[in-house]
Design a protein around this motif. Structure first.
Motif, PDB file in Angstrom:
ATOM      1  N   ILE A  44       4.509   4.959 -18.713  1.00  0.00           N
ATOM      2  CA  ILE A  44       4.025   5.280 -17.368  1.00  0.00           C
ATOM      3  C   ILE A  44       2.619   4.701 -17.295  1.00  0.00           C
ATOM      4  CG2 ILE A  44       3.362   7.077 -15.740  1.00  0.00           C
ATOM      5  CD1 ILE A  44       5.498   8.880 -17.006  1.00  0.00           C
ATOM      6  N   LYS A  45       2.472   3.660 -16.469  1.00  0.00           N
ATOM      7  CA  LYS A  45       1.187   2.967 -16.388  1.00  0.00           C
ATOM      8  C   LYS A  45       0.253   3.574 -15.350  1.00  0.00           C
ATOM      9  CE  LYS A  45       1.534  -1.603 -17.355  1.00  0.00           C
ATOM     10  NZ  LYS A  45       1.910  -2.994 -17.134  1.00  0.00           N
ATOM     11  N   SER A  46       0.802   4.037 -14.224  1.00  0.00           N
ATOM     12  CA  SER A  46      -0.035   4.620 -13.173  1.00  0.00           C
ATOM     13  C   SER A  46       0.847   5.276 -12.129  1.00  0.00           C
ATOM     14  CB  SER A  46      -0.906   3.540 -12.531  1.00  0.00           C
ATOM     15  OG  SER A  46      -0.104   2.577 -11.902  1.00  0.00           O
ATOM     16  N   TYR A  47       0.197   5.958 -11.218  1.00  0.00           N
ATOM     17  CA  TYR A  47       0.877   6.603 -10.096  1.00  0.00           C
ATOM     18  C   TYR A  47       0.275   6.045  -8.814  1.00  0.00           C
ATOM     19  CZ  TYR A  47       2.350   9.955 -13.660  1.00  0.00           C
ATOM     20  OH  TYR A  47       2.884  10.534 -14.779  1.00  0.00           O
ATOM     21  N   HIS A  48       1.118   5.775  -7.815  1.00  0.00           N
ATOM     22  CA  HIS A  48       0.641   5.143  -6.579  1.00  0.00           C
ATOM     23  C   HIS A  48       1.283   5.776  -5.350  1.00  0.00           C
ATOM     24  CE1 HIS A  48      -1.115   1.772  -8.789  1.00  0.00           C
ATOM     25  NE2 HIS A  48      -0.045   1.847  -9.549  1.00  0.00           N
ATOM     26  N   ALA A  49       0.560   5.667  -4.246  1.00  0.00           N
ATOM     27  CA  ALA A  49       1.119   6.009  -2.945  1.00  0.00           C
ATOM     28  C   ALA A  49       1.620   4.708  -2.321  1.00  0.00           C
ATOM     29  CB  ALA A  49       0.050   6.631  -2.053  1.00  0.00           C
ATOM     30  N   LYS A  50       2.834   4.704  -1.809  1.00  0.00           N
ATOM     31  CA  LYS A  50       3.367   3.524  -1.130  1.00  0.00           C
ATOM     32  C   LYS A  50       2.988   3.630   0.339  1.00  0.00           C
ATOM     33  CE  LYS A  50       7.489   0.778  -0.460  1.00  0.00           C
ATOM     34  NZ  LYS A  50       8.888   0.571  -0.795  1.00  0.00           N
ATOM     35  N   LEU A  51       2.282   2.621   0.835  1.00  0.00           N
ATOM     36  CA  LEU A  51       1.773   2.648   2.200  1.00  0.00           C
ATOM     37  C   LEU A  51       2.688   1.888   3.152  1.00  0.00           C
ATOM     38  CD1 LEU A  51      -1.982   1.840   1.445  1.00  0.00           C
ATOM     39  CD2 LEU A  51      -0.837   4.064   1.460  1.00  0.00           C
ATOM     40  N   ASP A  52       2.697   2.309   4.400  1.00  0.00           N
ATOM     41  CA  ASP A  52       3.390   1.575   5.453  1.00  0.00           C
ATOM     42  C   ASP A  52       2.433   0.494   5.925  1.00  0.00           C
ATOM     43  OD1 ASP A  52       4.309   0.626   7.972  1.00  0.00           O
ATOM     44  OD2 ASP A  52       5.468   2.468   8.241  1.00  0.00           O
ATOM     45  N   THR A  53       2.659  -0.736   5.490  1.00  0.00           N
ATOM     46  CA  THR A  53       1.708  -1.824   5.746  1.00  0.00           C
ATOM     47  C   THR A  53       1.535  -2.118   7.228  1.00  0.00           C
ATOM     48  OG1 THR A  53       3.462  -3.437   5.339  1.00  0.00           O
ATOM     49  CG2 THR A  53       2.006  -2.898   3.489  1.00  0.00           C
ATOM     50  N   GLU A  54       2.590  -2.013   8.007  1.00  0.00           N
ATOM     51  CA  GLU A  54       2.457  -2.272   9.442  1.00  0.00           C
ATOM     52  C   GLU A  54       1.565  -1.230  10.113  1.00  0.00           C
ATOM     53  OE1 GLU A  54       5.705  -3.558  11.812  1.00  0.00           O
ATOM     54  OE2 GLU A  54       6.712  -4.461  10.086  1.00  0.00           O
ATOM     55  N   ARG A  55       1.693   0.013   9.710  1.00  0.00           N
ATOM     56  CA  ARG A  55       0.893   1.085  10.313  1.00  0.00           C
ATOM     57  C   ARG A  55      -0.587   0.967   9.987  1.00  0.00           C
ATOM     58  NH1 ARG A  55       3.585   6.389  11.789  1.00  0.00           N
ATOM     59  NH2 ARG A  55       5.737   5.784  12.096  1.00  0.00           N
ATOM     60  N   ILE A  56      -0.915   0.276   8.885  1.00  0.00           N
ATOM     61  CA  ILE A  56      -2.334   0.097   8.558  1.00  0.00           C
ATOM     62  C   ILE A  56      -2.825  -1.293   8.946  1.00  0.00           C
ATOM     63  CG2 ILE A  56      -2.384   1.855   6.759  1.00  0.00           C
ATOM     64  CD1 ILE A  56      -2.286  -0.421   4.682  1.00  0.00           C
ATOM     65  N   GLY A  57      -1.984  -2.041   9.665  1.00  0.00           N
ATOM     66  CA  GLY A  57      -2.423  -3.313  10.225  1.00  0.00           C
ATOM     67  C   GLY A  57      -2.260  -4.520   9.319  1.00  0.00           C
ATOM     68  N   LEU A  58      -1.311  -4.472   8.401  1.00  0.00           N
ATOM     69  CA  LEU A  58      -1.028  -5.615   7.535  1.00  0.00           C
ATOM     70  C   LEU A  58       0.397  -6.086   7.810  1.00  0.00           C
ATOM     71  CD1 LEU A  58      -2.658  -4.251   4.264  1.00  0.00           C
ATOM     72  CD2 LEU A  58      -3.560  -6.052   5.752  1.00  0.00           C
ATOM     73  N   GLY A  59       0.558  -6.905   8.840  1.00  0.00           N
ATOM     74  CA  GLY A  59       1.880  -7.262   9.319  1.00  0.00           C
ATOM     75  C   GLY A  59       2.479  -8.549   8.783  1.00  0.00           C
ATOM     76  N   VAL A  60       1.689  -9.382   8.097  1.00  0.00           N
ATOM     77  CA  VAL A  60       2.216 -10.654   7.612  1.00  0.00           C
ATOM     78  C   VAL A  60       2.270 -10.630   6.085  1.00  0.00           C
ATOM     79  CG1 VAL A  60       1.826 -13.151   7.495  1.00  0.00           C
ATOM     80  CG2 VAL A  60       1.383 -11.919   9.621  1.00  0.00           C
ATOM     81  N   HIS A  61       3.485 -10.811   5.573  1.00  0.00           N
ATOM     82  CA  HIS A  61       3.717 -10.831   4.137  1.00  0.00           C
ATOM     83  C   HIS A  61       4.272 -12.208   3.792  1.00  0.00           C
ATOM     84  CE1 HIS A  61       4.213  -6.216   3.942  1.00  0.00           C
ATOM     85  NE2 HIS A  61       3.764  -6.528   5.143  1.00  0.00           N
ATOM     86  N   THR A  62       3.753 -12.804   2.728  1.00  0.00           N
ATOM     87  CA  THR A  62       4.218 -14.138   2.344  1.00  0.00           C
ATOM     88  C   THR A  62       4.316 -14.239   0.826  1.00  0.00           C
ATOM     89  OG1 THR A  62       1.958 -14.984   2.275  1.00  0.00           O
ATOM     90  CG2 THR A  62       3.149 -15.298   4.325  1.00  0.00           C
ATOM     91  N   PHE A  63       5.128 -15.202   0.405  1.00  0.00           N
ATOM     92  CA  PHE A  63       5.120 -15.674  -0.971  1.00  0.00           C
ATOM     93  C   PHE A  63       4.510 -17.058  -0.924  1.00  0.00           C
ATOM     94  CE2 PHE A  63       8.772 -12.702  -1.229  1.00  0.00           C
ATOM     95  CZ  PHE A  63       8.285 -11.878  -2.240  1.00  0.00           C
TER      96      PHE A  63
END
Length: 162
Positions: free
Chosen positions: A56-75
């Motif tokens: 177990i390396k860490s614990y995280h909250a998964k965020l809704d990226t669109e709701r926080i204004g991060l709408g473009v995801h790319t590779f």
């Protein structure tokens, strides 16, 4: 848990703990102990062993990226000017300073690295590519792939029976 070459041997209870924690990190120790059939003290001890061993390396909250204004995801596939240790180290030092690059993987194939990049919109993505990523001295080429839709985004790892 036993050291077995490069990985630790997990018993059925360890695997159950890992499965439960991956799907509900906010579970109480009392509920976890009930779900795995142990009392709270040994349950907590097992979780601590899994943490201390690095499984177990860490614990995280998964965020809704669109709701926080991060709408473009790319590779972004990145090719370096030369595939040698010096260029790789220079590239990694620079890329680790860019918070919009949320993943960086060294790959085989036609490129050297693949990045997962997240940004507010296409304009901010374009500015990021032009002003930061393409300005890294050792970058030779970039190929962007905009993610249109995501149908599976699981962070849950399958726990192998060893």
């Amino acid at each position: 848990m036993k050291l077995n070459s490069l990985h630790l041997k997990l018993d059925e209870i360890d695997r159950k703990i890992l499965e439960i924690l991956q799907s509900n990190v906010k579970i109480t120790n009392a509920q976890l102990s009930k779900d795995i059939g142990l009392s709270p003290a040994p349950t907590l001890e097992r979780v601590k062993k899994l943490e201390n061993s690095g499984i177990i390396k860490s614990y995280h909250a998964k965020l809704d990226t669109e709701r926080i204004g991060l709408g473009v995801h790319t590779f972004v596939q990145v090719t370096l000017k030369g595939h040698n240790k010096k260029n790789i180290d220079l590239f990694l030092a620079e890329i680790n300073q860019i918070p919009e690059v949320i993943e960086c993987h060294h790959i085989t194939g036609s490129g050297d690295f693949i990045l997962k990049v997240i940004s507010k919109d296409i304009t901010s993505y374009q500015r990021l590519m032009l002003e930061k990523v393409s300005e890294i001295e050792v970058v030779d080429g970039l190929q962007s792939m905009v993610i249109l839709s995501t149908f599976k985004d699981s962070k849950v790892m399958p726990i192998p029976n060893t």
